[in-house]
Design a protein around this motif. Structure first.
Motif, short mmCIF file in Angstrom:
data_model
loop_
_atom_site.label_atom_id
_atom_site.label_comp_id
_atom_site.label_asym_id
_atom_site.label_seq_id
_atom_site.Cartn_x
_atom_site.Cartn_y
_atom_site.Cartn_z
N ALA A 175 11.96 -22.18 -12.48
CA ALA A 175 11.84 -22.88 -11.20
C ALA A 175 13.17 -22.82 -10.45
CB ALA A 175 11.45 -24.33 -11.43
N ILE A 210 7.95 -29.60 -8.04
CA ILE A 210 6.71 -28.83 -7.95
C ILE A 210 5.81 -29.45 -6.88
CG2 ILE A 210 4.61 -28.11 -9.16
CD1 ILE A 210 6.22 -28.23 -11.77
N SER A 236 2.89 -27.54 -5.83
CA SER A 236 1.60 -27.13 -6.41
C SER A 236 1.88 -26.09 -7.49
CB SER A 236 0.67 -26.55 -5.34
OG SER A 236 1.21 -25.35 -4.82
N TYR A 237 1.12 -26.15 -8.57
CA TYR A 237 1.35 -25.21 -9.68
C TYR A 237 -0.01 -24.72 -10.20
CZ TYR A 237 3.61 -23.08 -13.71
OH TYR A 237 4.07 -22.17 -14.63
N SER A 250 2.14 -20.56 -6.49
CA SER A 250 2.69 -21.88 -6.84
C SER A 250 3.81 -22.17 -5.85
CB SER A 250 3.24 -21.90 -8.28
OG SER A 250 2.17 -21.81 -9.20
N PHE A 292 7.20 -24.68 -4.62
CA PHE A 292 8.25 -25.63 -4.97
C PHE A 292 8.97 -26.08 -3.70
CE2 PHE A 292 7.54 -23.02 -8.65
CZ PHE A 292 7.69 -23.88 -9.74
N SER A 305 1.63 -24.96 -17.72
CA SER A 305 1.31 -25.88 -16.64
C SER A 305 2.56 -26.28 -15.85
CB SER A 305 0.63 -27.13 -17.19
OG SER A 305 1.46 -27.75 -18.16
N LYS A 306 3.70 -25.75 -16.28
CA LYS A 306 4.95 -25.98 -15.55
C LYS A 306 5.94 -24.90 -15.97
CE LYS A 306 6.91 -29.11 -19.00
NZ LYS A 306 7.49 -30.44 -19.26
N PRO A 307 7.01 -24.69 -15.18
CA PRO A 307 8.01 -23.66 -15.54
C PRO A 307 8.66 -23.97 -16.88
CG PRO A 307 8.30 -24.40 -13.27
CD PRO A 307 7.30 -25.32 -13.89
#
Length: 419
Positions: free
Chosen positions: A243, A249, A251-252, A213, A215, A259-261
């Protein structure tokens, strides 16, 4: 086949030979209780086979070192992978020296896993040969780094013997306050070891799966009217629980429904890599707790109490003597390599003997700690339990200097290839 590819294969062969030797040392120790066997004869026979296996592994490890030196055209201690590989080899050299002096088979059961763990840890880092930066193009690199690692390898043997002494002597059945305190600290050491193992295993698993992933973090620096904008990118190889501070973001890759931090790094963790390092620590603690919990479920008791019967019949005084002798051998080597020759090289390379770089400070802390150990042992009569605890704590300080300072604290001594 290229020489460097051949060298990498020798590293793998040495690793599996050490694993086999560890199993053989376990057979030598645990098999003495098998029925219809003479315990002494069994220990002598299988201990000898195990030592032969570890020696064979050391030969392949030496071949790896020499061929990488020739193929890379400089001594292979210039990045994190090479240094940890060299350190693991020196631990086996130190173990071989001590084993030939004392002939204690049990020592292999604790010393060989240290080498295996350090090799596995080394393999986490990029393995490409990198050109030496100008400040490293010196013969002092060979002297300073190799002697420092040699001293630390004997401290590792001192740690192994000291830890074995504690497992042998701590009364794990006692309910007294002092005994329970020692039981808890032995368990803390086991947990620390499991934490390192879980970190290595976690990184291996996700890197093998190709997880990534990305950032980006944008910073505005400078005064009003003369501001500059800097955009940095960081790639996570472990699923981001945290994060980087004030990042976006790019790409994750989802993991277990995430689906996210879950949250951002605090503002004082400034820097795009600080969040990634914090994320790695969180993953290490989580997987360490899971692995520790699984082991506790399997043995159904604290790990120290479960390991204690392995030490039955082992002379605690011998372990105390081995721990002390190993540290007494390593201390002057470490003094020369990590302090005296390091200062001479610093004067030549940077024009100053001492710059209070984090690595220098922690090397000094290690030296002061082992100086205190030897002083207390020789002048104050600190032997047995007190001496063993110091030997164990001392090596934990060494490992923080080698691992924690390199990965967490930036400085002049930060190794290449730690991303």
């Amino acid at each position: 086949m290229k020489l460097l590819d051949f060298s990498s294969n020798m590293f793998v062969v040495a690793f599996f030979l050490y694993c086999a030797a560890f199993i053989l040392f376990a057979v030598a120790l645990m098999g003495r209780r098998w029925s219809n066997r003479d315990p002494e004869a069994h220990m002598k026979k299988w201990g000898g086979i195990a030592f032969l296996g570890s020696s064979l592994g050391l030969i392949f490890h030496l071949i790896f070192f020499v061929t990488r030196w020739i193929g890379g055209e400089h001594i292979p201690v210039s990045n994190m992978y090479e240094f940890m590989s060299f350190l693991s080899m020196m631990v086996m050299v130190a173990f071989t020296v001590v084993y030939l002096i004392y002939r204690k088979t049990l020592l292999g059961l604790f010393a060989v896993p240290i080498t295996i763990i350090i090799m596995a840890y080394a393999a986490v880092f990029p393995q490409e040969v990198q050109p030496l930066i100008p400040s490293l193009q010196s013969y002092w690199l060979k002297i300073h780094v190799t002697l420092a690692a040699a001293g630390e390898s004997f401290f590792a043997i001192g740690f192994a013997a000291g830890f074995m002494y504690l497992i042998r002597t701590v009364d794990f059945k006692s309910k007294e306050k002092k005994a329970k305190k020692q039981q808890r600290w032995v368990e803390v050491i086991f947990f620390s070891i499991i934490l390192v193992i879980s970190f290595i295993a976690t990184v291996f698993i996700f890197r093998s799966a190709g997880y990534e992933s990305v950032f980006t973090q944008t910073k505005v620096t400078g005064q009003v009217g003369a501001q500059t904008t800097i955009t940095e990118k960081v790639s996570y190889k472990l699923p981001p629980i945290v994060a980087p501070y004030h990042s976006k973001i790019e790409s994750y890759e989802p993991f277990l429904g995430m689906s996210k931090p879950l949250f951002n790094a605090p503002s004082w963790m400034n820097g795009v890599n600080a969040g990634r390092k914090f994320n790695t620590i969180i993953w290490s603690v989580l997987t360490g707790l899971i692995l520790y919990g699984i082991l506790r479920l399997i043995v159904r008791k604290p790990l120290g109490r479960a390991a204690s019967p392995l030490m039955d019949g082992i002379d605690a005084d011998d372990l105390d003597e081995i721990s002390y002798r190993a540290i007494a051998i390593g201390f002057p080597i470490f003094t020369l390599g990590a302090l005296i020759f390091a200062m001479i090289w610093a004067q030549i390379a940077w024009g100053i003997f001492w710059s209070w770089d984090p690595k220098e400070v922690w090397a000094l802390i290690c030296w002061l700690f082992y100086s205190a150990y030897l002083h207390l042992r020789l002048s104050r009569g600190w032997q047995g339990s007190n001496s063993a605890w110091l030997a164990v704590i001392g090596f934990l300080v060494v490992m923080f200097t080698l691992v924690g300072v390199n990965l967490v604290i930036a400085g002049l001594h930060s190794y290449a290839g730690v991303e």
